[in-house]
Design a protein around this motif. Structure first.
Motif, PDB file in Angstrom:
ATOM      1  N   MET A 182       0.835  -1.206   0.000  1.00 15.91           N
ATOM      2  CA  MET A 182       0.000   0.000   0.000  1.00 15.91           C
ATOM      3  C   MET A 182       0.871   1.259   0.000  1.00 15.91           C
ATOM      4  SD  MET A 182      -3.221  -0.576  -0.165  1.00 15.91           S
ATOM      5  CE  MET A 182      -4.030  -2.151  -0.439  1.00 15.91           C
ATOM      6  N   ASP A 183       1.964   1.221   0.777  1.00 14.62           N
ATOM      7  CA  ASP A 183       2.879   2.365   0.796  1.00 14.62           C
ATOM      8  C   ASP A 183       3.496   2.573  -0.589  1.00 14.62           C
ATOM      9  OD1 ASP A 183       2.410   3.000   3.441  1.00 14.62           O
ATOM     10  OD2 ASP A 183       4.100   1.849   4.203  1.00 14.62           O
ATOM     11  N   SER A 224       1.685   6.803  -6.644  1.00 15.75           N
ATOM     12  CA  SER A 224       0.698   7.859  -6.908  1.00 15.75           C
ATOM     13  C   SER A 224       1.370   9.225  -6.870  1.00 15.75           C
ATOM     14  CB  SER A 224      -0.421   7.841  -5.854  1.00 15.75           C
ATOM     15  OG  SER A 224      -1.132   6.642  -5.936  1.00 15.75           O
ATOM     16  N   PHE A 243       1.961   1.848  -3.402  1.00 11.13           N
ATOM     17  CA  PHE A 243       0.894   2.505  -4.170  1.00 11.13           C
ATOM     18  C   PHE A 243       0.920   4.015  -3.900  1.00 11.13           C
ATOM     19  CE2 PHE A 243      -2.276  -1.364  -4.163  1.00 11.13           C
ATOM     20  CZ  PHE A 243      -1.522  -1.984  -5.131  1.00 11.13           C
ATOM     21  N   PHE A 250     -10.357  -1.041  -8.950  1.00 13.06           N
ATOM     22  CA  PHE A 250      -9.070  -0.341  -8.873  1.00 13.06           C
ATOM     23  C   PHE A 250      -8.231  -0.677 -10.115  1.00 13.06           C
ATOM     24  CE2 PHE A 250      -4.611  -1.248  -7.307  1.00 13.06           C
ATOM     25  CZ  PHE A 250      -4.168   0.066  -7.286  1.00 13.06           C
ATOM     26  N   ARG A 287     -11.158   0.233   5.076  1.00 13.01           N
ATOM     27  CA  ARG A 287     -10.007   0.661   5.859  1.00 13.01           C
ATOM     28  C   ARG A 287     -10.473   1.642   6.929  1.00 13.01           C
ATOM     29  NH1 ARG A 287      -5.597   4.890   3.527  1.00 13.01           N
ATOM     30  NH2 ARG A 287      -4.181   4.865   5.279  1.00 13.01           N
ATOM     31  N   CYS A 300     -12.100   1.721  -2.273  1.00 10.77           N
ATOM     32  CA  CYS A 300     -11.842   0.601  -1.368  1.00 10.77           C
ATOM     33  C   CYS A 300     -11.656   1.107   0.073  1.00 10.77           C
ATOM     34  CB  CYS A 300     -10.623  -0.189  -1.814  1.00 10.77           C
ATOM     35  SG  CYS A 300     -10.394  -1.701  -0.839  1.00 10.77           S
ATOM     36  N   PHE A 311      -4.889 -10.382   2.307  1.00  8.60           N
ATOM     37  CA  PHE A 311      -5.740 -10.293   3.503  1.00  8.60           C
ATOM     38  C   PHE A 311      -6.322 -11.676   3.784  1.00  8.60           C
ATOM     39  CE2 PHE A 311      -5.443  -6.107   1.714  1.00  8.60           C
ATOM     40  CZ  PHE A 311      -5.487  -5.219   2.779  1.00  8.60           C
TER      41      PHE A 311
END
Ligand code: HEC
Length: 157
Positions: free
Chosen positions: A43-44, A50, A46, A114, A153, A148, A85
């Protein structure tokens, strides 16, 4: 009298909610390990990609021909998100909501959506039209990542 009882019930549930919040804060300080640490790193990435894309596509600075590399990582990773997950995993230090496991289909759909938004951004970067790129970039962030995060989250304070 009835009113009084209701008022004290309300006070008790506020106290419970506040207690819960304290507990959540304590959990947040726990360090994630294993698959949780790994998915947080993804995620970091991503987040970093970005940011790189904003510099290239929106600010118009840097080697714009490298933009597809950053988008491609997201496209390739998207189908793997649900597997990051696992059911019954150790979620120490996680900010994922229980809905990730309760609503598996919805979560998979959010990952698919996504991917679709990232593919649209890839097409826009190949097209090279600045306005198209800006629109696709915004849609990826708002609907792809945000779509999402809104449901799966914990909200950031
Ligand atoms: C299909 C769902 C989904 C998509 C798509 C998604 N995220 Fe996430 N993201 C999550 C969940 C769930 C968490 C919480 C993970 C945890 O703590 O276990 C998270 C956590 C994060 C974090 C915090 C990581 C950490 O170190 O704790 C960042 C940053 C992030 N996402 C950025 C992004 C960006 C940027 C995008 C889009 C380019 C994106 N995410 C797309 C579900 C998603």
């Amino acid at each position: 009298m009835r009113k009084l009882v209701l008022a004290s019930l309300a006070a008790a549930s506020v106290a419970a909610a506040v207690g819960g919040a304290t507990l959540a804060t304590a959990q947040e300080k726990e360090k994630a390990t294993g698959i949780t640490a790994y998915r947080q790193s993804v995620m970091d990435s991503f987040g970093a990609d970005s940011k790189a894309l904003k510099t290239l596509l929106i600010d118009g600075e840097g080697p714009v021909d490298l933009a597809p590399l950053h988008v491609q990582y997201m496209i390739d990773m998207a189908p793997h998100i649900p597997d990051l997950f696992p059911e019954g995993g150790d979620n120490k230090g996680s900010h994922a909501l229980p809905a990730v496991w309760k609503d598996r289909e919805g979560f998979k759909q959010a990952a698919d959506n996504f991917k679709t938004k990232a593919e649209a951004l890839l097409a826009a970067t190949e097209g090279g039209d600045k306005k198209e790129m800006a629109m696709a970039y915004a849609a990826l962030g708002k609907e792809g990542c945000g779509g999402c995060h809104n449901d799966y989250r914990e909200k950031e304070d």
